[in-house]
Design a protein around this motif. Sequence first.
Motif, PDB file in Angstrom:
ATOM      1  N   ASP A  83       0.833  -1.207   0.000  1.00  7.47           N
ATOM      2  CA  ASP A  83       0.000   0.000   0.000  1.00  7.47           C
ATOM      3  C   ASP A  83       0.871   1.261   0.000  1.00  7.47           C
ATOM      4  O   ASP A  83       0.523   2.255  -0.632  1.00  7.47           O
ATOM      5  N   ALA A  84       1.981   1.191   0.697  1.00 10.96           N
ATOM      6  CA  ALA A  84       2.888   2.336   0.743  1.00 10.96           C
ATOM      7  C   ALA A  84       3.463   2.618  -0.645  1.00 10.96           C
ATOM      8  O   ALA A  84       3.601   3.784  -1.048  1.00 10.96           O
ATOM      9  N   ASP A  85       3.784   1.553  -1.383  1.00 15.27           N
ATOM     10  CA  ASP A  85       4.294   1.721  -2.748  1.00 15.27           C
ATOM     11  C   ASP A  85       3.250   2.380  -3.641  1.00 15.27           C
ATOM     12  O   ASP A  85       3.557   3.289  -4.417  1.00 15.27           O
ATOM     13  N   ARG A  86       2.016   1.906  -3.507  1.00 15.73           N
ATOM     14  CA  ARG A  86       0.937   2.464  -4.334  1.00 15.73           C
ATOM     15  C   ARG A  86       0.645   3.921  -3.951  1.00 15.73           C
ATOM     16  O   ARG A  86       0.321   4.752  -4.801  1.00 15.73           O
ATOM     17  N   THR A  87       0.761   4.220  -2.683  1.00 11.57           N
ATOM     18  CA  THR A  87       0.568   5.606  -2.243  1.00 11.57           C
ATOM     19  C   THR A  87       1.640   6.511  -2.847  1.00 11.57           C
ATOM     20  O   THR A  87       1.348   7.626  -3.302  1.00 11.57           O
ATOM     21  N   ALA A  88       2.865   6.013  -2.860  1.00 13.33           N
ATOM     22  CA  ALA A  88       3.963   6.798  -3.438  1.00 13.33           C
ATOM     23  C   ALA A  88       3.732   7.019  -4.933  1.00 13.33           C
ATOM     24  O   ALA A  88       3.959   8.126  -5.452  1.00 13.33           O
ATOM     25  N   ILE A  89       3.275   5.966  -5.624  1.00 19.12           N
ATOM     26  CA  ILE A  89       2.978   6.091  -7.055  1.00 19.12           C
ATOM     27  C   ILE A  89       1.850   7.095  -7.274  1.00 19.12           C
ATOM     28  O   ILE A  89       1.906   7.944  -8.175  1.00 19.12           O
ATOM     29  N   SER A  90       0.832   7.017  -6.418  1.00 16.53           N
ATOM     30  CA  SER A  90      -0.299   7.936  -6.533  1.00 16.53           C
ATOM     31  C   SER A  90       0.150   9.390  -6.372  1.00 16.53           C
ATOM     32  O   SER A  90      -0.275  10.272  -7.125  1.00 16.53           O
ATOM     33  N   LYS A  91       1.031   9.616  -5.400  1.00 16.05           N
ATOM     34  CA  LYS A  91       1.523  10.979  -5.179  1.00 16.05           C
ATOM     35  C   LYS A  91       2.350  11.470  -6.363  1.00 16.05           C
ATOM     36  O   LYS A  91       2.258  12.638  -6.770  1.00 16.05           O
ATOM     37  N   GLU A  92       3.155  10.574  -6.926  1.00 13.18           N
ATOM     38  CA  GLU A  92       3.952  10.978  -8.081  1.00 13.18           C
ATOM     39  C   GLU A  92       3.056  11.276  -9.278  1.00 13.18           C
ATOM     40  O   GLU A  92       3.291  12.240 -10.014  1.00 13.18           O
ATOM     41  N   LEU A  93       2.010  10.457  -9.472  1.00  9.53           N
ATOM     42  CA  LEU A  93       1.076  10.705 -10.569  1.00  9.53           C
ATOM     43  C   LEU A  93       0.356  12.039 -10.377  1.00  9.53           C
ATOM     44  O   LEU A  93       0.134  12.785 -11.350  1.00  9.53           O
ATOM     45  N   GLN A  94       0.010  12.371  -9.128  1.00  6.14           N
ATOM     46  CA  GLN A  94      -0.626  13.658  -8.856  1.00  6.14           C
ATOM     47  C   GLN A  94       0.319  14.808  -9.196  1.00  6.14           C
ATOM     48  O   GLN A  94      -0.091  15.823  -9.765  1.00  6.14           O
ATOM     49  N   GLY A  95       1.603  14.607  -8.851  1.00  2.00           N
ATOM     50  CA  GLY A  95       2.599  15.627  -9.183  1.00  2.00           C
ATOM     51  C   GLY A  95       2.740  15.806 -10.685  1.00  2.00           C
ATOM     52  O   GLY A  95       2.870  16.935 -11.181  1.00  2.00           O
ATOM     53  N   ILE A  96       2.702  14.699 -11.430  1.00  2.25           N
ATOM     54  CA  ILE A  96       2.783  14.764 -12.896  1.00  2.25           C
ATOM     55  C   ILE A  96       1.570  15.499 -13.457  1.00  2.25           C
ATOM     56  O   ILE A  96       1.686  16.336 -14.351  1.00  2.25           O
ATOM     57  N   TYR A  97       0.407  15.192 -12.891  1.00  2.62           N
ATOM     58  CA  TYR A  97      -0.828  15.863 -13.325  1.00  2.62           C
ATOM     59  C   TYR A  97      -0.723  17.374 -13.135  1.00  2.62           C
ATOM     60  O   TYR A  97      -1.041  18.154 -14.037  1.00  2.62           O
ATOM     61  N   GLU A  98      -0.239  17.791 -11.965  1.00  2.00           N
ATOM     62  CA  GLU A  98      -0.097  19.223 -11.688  1.00  2.00           C
ATOM     63  C   GLU A  98       0.950  19.861 -12.619  1.00  2.00           C
ATOM     64  O   GLU A  98       0.782  20.997 -13.077  1.00  2.00           O
ATOM     65  N   SER A  99       2.020  19.112 -12.893  1.00  2.00           N
ATOM     66  CA  SER A  99       3.058  19.667 -13.773  1.00  2.00           C
ATOM     67  C   SER A  99       2.534  19.811 -15.199  1.00  2.00           C
ATOM     68  O   SER A  99       2.896  20.764 -15.905  1.00  2.00           O
ATOM     69  N   LEU A 100       1.671  18.893 -15.627  1.00  2.00           N
ATOM     70  CA  LEU A 100       1.088  19.007 -16.969  1.00  2.00           C
ATOM     71  C   LEU A 100       0.189  20.239 -17.077  1.00  2.00           C
ATOM     72  O   LEU A 100       0.186  20.932 -18.095  1.00  2.00           O
ATOM     73  N   ILE A 101      -0.561  20.514 -16.011  1.00  2.00           N
ATOM     74  CA  ILE A 101      -1.374  21.733 -16.013  1.00  2.00           C
ATOM     75  C   ILE A 101      -0.459  22.954 -16.085  1.00  2.00           C
ATOM     76  O   ILE A 101      -0.734  23.928 -16.804  1.00  2.00           O
ATOM     77  N   GLY A 102       0.658  22.887 -15.366  1.00  2.00           N
ATOM     78  CA  GLY A 102       1.629  23.984 -15.415  1.00  2.00           C
ATOM     79  C   GLY A 102       2.206  24.156 -16.812  1.00  2.00           C
ATOM     80  O   GLY A 102       2.372  25.296 -17.290  1.00  2.00           O
ATOM     81  N   GLN A 103       2.520  23.052 -17.469  1.00  2.00           N
ATOM     82  CA  GLN A 103       3.035  23.143 -18.843  1.00  2.00           C
ATOM     83  C   GLN A 103       1.986  23.723 -19.786  1.00  2.00           C
ATOM     84  O   GLN A 103       2.305  24.531 -20.661  1.00  2.00           O
ATOM     85  N   ALA A 104       0.740  23.304 -19.600  1.00  3.45           N
ATOM     86  CA  ALA A 104      -0.342  23.818 -20.451  1.00  3.45           C
ATOM     87  C   ALA A 104      -0.572  25.307 -20.219  1.00  3.45           C
ATOM     88  O   ALA A 104      -1.104  26.000 -21.093  1.00  3.45           O
ATOM     89  N   ASN A 105      -0.165  25.803 -19.055  1.00  5.59           N
ATOM     90  CA  ASN A 105      -0.305  27.226 -18.728  1.00  5.59           C
ATOM     91  C   ASN A 105       1.035  27.965 -18.835  1.00  5.59           C
ATOM     92  O   ASN A 105       1.248  28.987 -18.172  1.00  5.59           O
ATOM     93  N   SER A 106       1.933  27.460 -19.669  1.00  7.72           N
ATOM     94  CA  SER A 106       3.236  28.108 -19.851  1.00  7.72           C
ATOM     95  C   SER A 106       3.072  29.498 -20.462  1.00  7.72           C
ATOM     96  O   SER A 106       2.138  29.745 -21.229  1.00  7.72           O
ATOM     97  N   THR A 107       4.001  30.381 -20.129  1.00  3.96           N
ATOM     98  CA  THR A 107       3.982  31.736 -20.684  1.00  3.96           C
ATOM     99  C   THR A 107       5.225  31.966 -21.540  1.00  3.96           C
ATOM    100  O   THR A 107       6.229  31.265 -21.392  1.00  3.96           O
TER     101      THR A 107
END
Length: 199
Positions: free
Chosen positions: A104-128
């Motif tokens: 479960d700890a491994d899956r939690t870590a993966i989930s957090k990394e995926l959330q970080g990737i999701y946020e970074s993609l939104i940041g890339q889509a909002n690049s200036t």
Amino acid sequence: MRISTVTIYEQSVSSLNRQQSEYLRVGQQIASGRRVVNPSDDPQAASRTIGVQQAKALDEQYARARVSVRNTLSQEESTLNTASDAIARAKTLLVQAGNGALSDADRTAISKELQGIYESLIGQANSTDGNGHYLFGGYQDSSPPFQKDPATGKVSYVGDSNAHMQQVDSARWLSGVDAGKDIFLSVPSGSGYVAHAEH
């Protein structure tokens, strides 16, 4: 007929003045490197010179536009390469998450990394760009084109579908950057694999 001394003197002075004026004109031509220094020297040539100067200024404007388009496209390419790398990493994590041996700890870590990737993609889509304009908002480039609802977490595209166009020569226009809608929302919602954002 006798010519008076005064007349001879005036003609000499007039001739001397003309020669001095011609000398000054030639001196100006040599110093400036131009045959036509004043429009009165050659009105037709002066008119053609103005036309050439205007054409040169227009060519320089087109050259600046081409440089601007090239720079913007280069920035778009860099942003999309970063987004592509993030998506590739997300795919790897999703495959890894399917491993039944993970804790479960491994899956939690993966989930957090995926959330970080999701946020970074939104940041890339909002690049200036370098001037503070949002790259992927179309003409609505003064605010982030992809906005997340703080209550629901749903991401909506608030830009438009217009691509910035610049005239790069007398008969050609080029798009400097694509609208975010065409890039980030082009995956069919029926694919079954992507949670599609609101248009």
